[in-house]
Design an enzyme around this catalytic site. Structure first.
Site, PDB file in Angstrom:
ATOM      1  N   ARG A 130      95.651  77.255  83.798  1.00 31.61           N
ATOM      2  CA  ARG A 130      94.363  77.102  83.006  1.00 31.61           C
ATOM      3  C   ARG A 130      93.182  76.564  83.578  1.00 31.61           C
ATOM      4  O   ARG A 130      91.964  76.496  83.280  1.00 31.61           O
ATOM      5  CB  ARG A 130      94.595  76.326  81.632  1.00 31.61           C
ATOM      6  CG  ARG A 130      95.214  77.447  80.792  1.00 31.61           C
ATOM      7  CD  ARG A 130      95.836  76.655  79.441  1.00 31.61           C
ATOM      8  NE  ARG A 130      94.530  76.273  78.729  1.00 31.61           N
ATOM      9  CZ  ARG A 130      94.636  75.059  77.683  1.00 31.61           C
ATOM     10  NH1 ARG A 130      95.912  74.795  77.374  1.00 31.61           N
ATOM     11  NH2 ARG A 130      93.645  74.673  77.238  1.00 31.61           N
ATOM     12  N   TYR A 144      76.400  78.142  77.313  1.00 28.29           N
ATOM     13  CA  TYR A 144      75.454  77.227  76.814  1.00 28.29           C
ATOM     14  C   TYR A 144      75.967  75.886  77.165  1.00 28.29           C
ATOM     15  O   TYR A 144      77.069  75.691  77.340  1.00 28.29           O
ATOM     16  CB  TYR A 144      75.133  77.084  75.237  1.00 28.29           C
ATOM     17  CG  TYR A 144      76.350  77.177  74.525  1.00 28.29           C
ATOM     18  CD1 TYR A 144      77.067  78.063  74.113  1.00 28.29           C
ATOM     19  CD2 TYR A 144      76.525  75.702  73.919  1.00 28.29           C
ATOM     20  CE1 TYR A 144      77.985  78.167  73.061  1.00 28.29           C
ATOM     21  CE2 TYR A 144      77.605  75.619  72.939  1.00 28.29           C
ATOM     22  CZ  TYR A 144      78.332  76.971  72.603  1.00 28.29           C
ATOM     23  OH  TYR A 144      79.550  76.895  71.761  1.00 28.29           O
ATOM     24  N   PRO A 145      75.044  74.886  77.667  1.00 32.73           N
ATOM     25  CA  PRO A 145      75.464  73.760  78.146  1.00 32.73           C
ATOM     26  C   PRO A 145      75.466  72.677  76.819  1.00 32.73           C
ATOM     27  O   PRO A 145      74.702  73.083  75.835  1.00 32.73           O
ATOM     28  CB  PRO A 145      74.344  73.213  79.219  1.00 32.73           C
ATOM     29  CG  PRO A 145      72.971  73.973  78.782  1.00 32.73           C
ATOM     30  CD  PRO A 145      73.516  75.262  78.009  1.00 32.73           C
ATOM     31  N   LYS A 148      77.745  65.390  74.048  1.00 32.40           N
ATOM     32  CA  LYS A 148      78.200  64.759  72.816  1.00 32.40           C
ATOM     33  C   LYS A 148      77.111  63.304  72.836  1.00 32.40           C
ATOM     34  O   LYS A 148      76.661  62.683  73.553  1.00 32.40           O
ATOM     35  CB  LYS A 148      79.472  64.116  73.369  1.00 32.40           C
ATOM     36  CG  LYS A 148      80.688  65.284  73.319  1.00 32.40           C
ATOM     37  CD  LYS A 148      81.346  65.499  71.795  1.00 32.40           C
ATOM     38  CE  LYS A 148      82.250  66.670  72.120  1.00 32.40           C
ATOM     39  NZ  LYS A 148      83.615  66.291  72.431  1.00 32.40           N
ATOM     40  N   HIS A 171      88.683  70.327  65.864  1.00 36.07           N
ATOM     41  CA  HIS A 171      88.147  71.130  66.912  1.00 36.07           C
ATOM     42  C   HIS A 171      89.189  72.207  67.321  1.00 36.07           C
ATOM     43  O   HIS A 171      88.720  73.401  67.219  1.00 36.07           O
ATOM     44  CB  HIS A 171      87.346  70.613  67.902  1.00 36.07           C
ATOM     45  CG  HIS A 171      86.678  71.165  68.946  1.00 36.07           C
ATOM     46  ND1 HIS A 171      85.658  71.798  68.822  1.00 36.07           N
ATOM     47  CD2 HIS A 171      87.157  71.619  70.188  1.00 36.07           C
ATOM     48  CE1 HIS A 171      85.352  72.444  70.012  1.00 36.07           C
ATOM     49  NE2 HIS A 171      86.339  72.466  70.723  1.00 36.07           N
ATOM     50  N   GLN A 184      87.642  80.855  75.681  1.00 32.48           N
ATOM     51  CA  GLN A 184      86.576  79.610  76.007  1.00 32.48           C
ATOM     52  C   GLN A 184      87.094  79.181  77.457  1.00 32.48           C
ATOM     53  O   GLN A 184      88.251  78.909  77.714  1.00 32.48           O
ATOM     54  CB  GLN A 184      86.675  78.446  75.240  1.00 32.48           C
ATOM     55  CG  GLN A 184      88.004  77.573  74.889  1.00 32.48           C
ATOM     56  CD  GLN A 184      87.698  76.295  74.879  1.00 32.48           C
ATOM     57  OE1 GLN A 184      86.501  75.749  74.766  1.00 32.48           O
ATOM     58  NE2 GLN A 184      88.720  75.502  75.054  1.00 32.48           N
ATOM     59  N   SER A 222      81.182  68.768  66.246  1.00 30.51           N
ATOM     60  CA  SER A 222      80.018  69.564  66.416  1.00 30.51           C
ATOM     61  C   SER A 222      78.827  68.815  65.598  1.00 30.51           C
ATOM     62  O   SER A 222      77.759  68.847  66.013  1.00 30.51           O
ATOM     63  CB  SER A 222      80.140  70.807  66.456  1.00 30.51           C
ATOM     64  OG  SER A 222      81.103  71.335  67.290  1.00 30.51           O
TER      65      SER A 222
HETATM   66  O1  76R Z   1      94.465  72.344  71.642  1.00 27.62           O
HETATM   67  C1  76R Z   1      94.387  72.730  72.712  1.00 27.62           C
HETATM   68  O2  76R Z   1      95.176  73.050  73.471  1.00 27.62           O
HETATM   69  C2  76R Z   1      92.901  72.740  73.335  1.00 27.62           C
HETATM   70  C3  76R Z   1      91.964  71.766  72.328  1.00 27.62           C
HETATM   71  C4  76R Z   1      90.605  71.901  72.859  1.00 27.62           C
HETATM   72  C5  76R Z   1      89.813  70.958  73.347  1.00 27.62           C
HETATM   73  C6  76R Z   1      90.537  69.609  74.011  1.00 27.62           C
HETATM   74  C7  76R Z   1      89.498  73.121  72.558  1.00 27.62           C
HETATM   75  C8  76R Z   1      89.920  74.099  71.959  1.00 27.62           C
HETATM   76  N1  76R Z   1      88.410  72.599  73.057  1.00 27.62           N
HETATM   77  C9  76R Z   1      88.670  71.369  73.531  1.00 27.62           C
HETATM   78  C10 76R Z   1      87.524  70.671  74.240  1.00 27.62           C
HETATM   79 MN1  76R Z   1      86.377  73.469  72.697  1.00 27.62          MN
HETATM   80  N2  76R Z   1      84.872  74.284  72.393  1.00 27.62           N
HETATM   81  C11 76R Z   1      83.564  73.859  72.510  1.00 27.62           C
HETATM   82  C12 76R Z   1      82.629  74.890  71.981  1.00 27.62           C
HETATM   83  O3  76R Z   1      79.307  75.223  69.760  1.00 27.62           O
HETATM   84  C13 76R Z   1      80.289  74.106  69.698  1.00 27.62           C
HETATM   85  O4  76R Z   1      80.310  73.337  68.624  1.00 27.62           O
HETATM   86  C14 76R Z   1      81.165  73.423  70.732  1.00 27.62           C
HETATM   87  C15 76R Z   1      81.114  74.363  71.959  1.00 27.62           C
HETATM   88  C16 76R Z   1      83.232  75.766  71.507  1.00 27.62           C
HETATM   89  C17 76R Z   1      82.826  77.084  70.896  1.00 27.62           C
HETATM   90  C18 76R Z   1      84.493  75.758  71.811  1.00 27.62           C
HETATM   91  C19 76R Z   1      85.470  76.418  71.378  1.00 27.62           C
HETATM   92  N3  76R Z   1      85.641  71.770  73.493  1.00 27.62           N
HETATM   93  C20 76R Z   1      86.203  70.825  74.313  1.00 27.62           C
HETATM   94  C21 76R Z   1      85.209  69.990  74.688  1.00 27.62           C
HETATM   95  C22 76R Z   1      85.377  68.877  75.777  1.00 27.62           C
HETATM   96  C23 76R Z   1      85.160  67.708  74.834  1.00 27.62           C
HETATM   97  C24 76R Z   1      85.646  66.202  75.270  1.00 27.62           C
HETATM   98  O5  76R Z   1      86.230  66.229  76.227  1.00 27.62           O
HETATM   99  O6  76R Z   1      85.119  65.413  74.638  1.00 27.62           O
HETATM  100  C25 76R Z   1      83.880  70.578  74.474  1.00 27.62           C
HETATM  101  C26 76R Z   1      82.645  70.051  74.915  1.00 27.62           C
HETATM  102  C27 76R Z   1      84.177  71.696  73.702  1.00 27.62           C
HETATM  103  C28 76R Z   1      83.136  72.520  73.238  1.00 27.62           C
HETATM  104  N4  76R Z   1      87.780  74.999  72.026  1.00 27.62           N
HETATM  105  C29 76R Z   1      89.282  75.073  71.665  1.00 27.62           C
HETATM  106  C30 76R Z   1      86.955  76.326  71.614  1.00 27.62           C
HETATM  107  C31 76R Z   1      88.157  77.398  71.411  1.00 27.62           C
HETATM  108  C32 76R Z   1      87.678  78.751  71.018  1.00 27.62           C
HETATM  109  C33 76R Z   1      89.266  76.440  71.374  1.00 27.62           C
HETATM  110  C34 76R Z   1      90.746  77.072  71.014  1.00 27.62           C
HETATM  111  C35 76R Z   1      91.170  77.781  72.228  1.00 27.62           C
HETATM  112  C36 76R Z   1      91.734  77.339  73.395  1.00 27.62           C
HETATM  113  O7  76R Z   1      92.621  76.301  73.282  1.00 27.62           O
HETATM  114  O8  76R Z   1      91.337  77.966  74.644  1.00 27.62           O
END
Ligand code: 76R
Length: 252
Positions: A130, A144-145, A148, A171, A184, A222
């Site tokens: 991954r 998009y960027p 937090k 989340h 993602q 978010s």
């Molecule tokens: O559970 C797990 O195995 C993974 C959990 C997970 C993490 C740690 C996860 C799952 N994300 C993580 C981290 Mn995410 N993510 C975003 C956005 O538009 C918004 O409101 C936010 C933009 C989307 C759409 C999204 C989608 N994620 C993060 C982080 C780092 C945060 C930090 O370290 O503080 C960001 C910035 C972020 C933002 N997230 C998922 C998704 C999706 C679809 C999943 C589930 C699928 C997957 O596990 O790949």
């Protein structure tokens, strides 16, 4: 002081947005254009061969709206390779008829919020993979960027790790309810670019982007902490699609 989240980094990412100067392109004679398309396709084929021996990944997309026309996403093991890629593209004739309205430099990042503290995820080959993802071959991409927030009581970086973990669990649950619909790739960009993360989403139905992002807006992490940069949405291009985009419907 709260403890920094542990992060794992993989391939470096270069999101290269291009705008085509159509006036300049159309003013070239057809054989010049043909030659440039040929050179462009050769360059792009070279970019995509990195996937054969898992030395990176490459994707090309047509971007909708005024912000850009094309997006090339490169994933590579080192920043030096990303720099090579940039120079190699910029030396093509086609690059001369483009401008770069936006670009983004980051690195594939997985954070440890959902990993139990006694587990070493790097011993899991699936986790390591991954960190080095092949870009999903879906029809649509969204980028998009984001940051937090650090403002008064809503300062993500002042929260305890338990509180951050609780919110990231919620989340992750929303995210996972889109399993099979949206992929993602989160790339971290602290120290590299203007925002803290790049969000690249992949799906075969663009409505999934809207639904997922909207649902997340209501989720605490978010709703309270998400700050977002410009959004880009695009359609995946095959080599033939790219060639058609440049040559179809041009008179003369
Ligand atoms: O559970 C797990 O195995 C993974 C959990 C997970 C993490 C740690 C996860 C799952 N994300 C993580 C981290 Mn995410 N993510 C975003 C956005 O538009 C918004 O409101 C936010 C933009 C989307 C759409 C999204 C989608 N994620 C993060 C982080 C780092 C945060 C930090 O370290 O503080 C960001 C910035 C972020 C933002 N997230 C998922 C998704 C999706 C679809 C999943 C589930 C699928 C997957 O596990 O790949």
């Amino acid at each position: 002081m709260s403890e920094a989240a542990k992060t794992y980094e993989g391939w470096y990412a270069y999101h290269d947005f291009r705008k085509i100067d159509w006036n300049k392109w159309k003013s070239l004679n057809p054989s010049e254009r043909q030659q440039m398309i040929k050179e462009l396709l050769e360059t792009i084929r070279e970019f995509s061969t990195v996937e054969d021996d898992r030395q990176g990944s490459f994707g090309q997309y047509a971007i909708l709206g005024h912000k850009a026309d094309l997006l090339f996403i490169h994933l590579r093991p080192t920043m030096d390779e990303l720099n090579e890629v940039k120079l190699q593209f910029d030396k093509t004739g086609f690059a001369d008829v483009t401008s770069t309205p936006y670009s983004y430099i980051s690195v594939v990042e997985l954070s440890s919020y959902t990993i139990p503290p006694d587990v070493d995820p790097l011993s899991d080959p699936a986790f390591r993979e991954r960190l080095q993802p092949i870009l999903p071959k879906t029809q649509y991409v969204c980028f998009y960027p984001m940051n937090k927030r650090r403002l008064g009581d809503d300062n993500w970086y002042m929260l305890s790790s338990e509180e951050r973990r609780r919110m990231m669990r919620s989340h992750g649950l929303i995210g996972r309810s889109y399993a099979g619909k949206v992929r993602q790739i989160i790339t971290g960009s602290v120290g590299f670019d203007d925002w803290e993360w790049g969000v690249s989403l992949f799906s075969d139905d663009p409505l999934n982007f809207k639904k997922l992002v909207y649902e997340m807006r209501f989720d605490e992490v978010s709703a309270r902490f998400g700050e977002f940069g410009p959004f880009y949405v695009g359609c995946r291009l095959t080599d033939e699609g790219l060639s058609d985009l440049l040559s179809k419907n041009i008179k003369g």
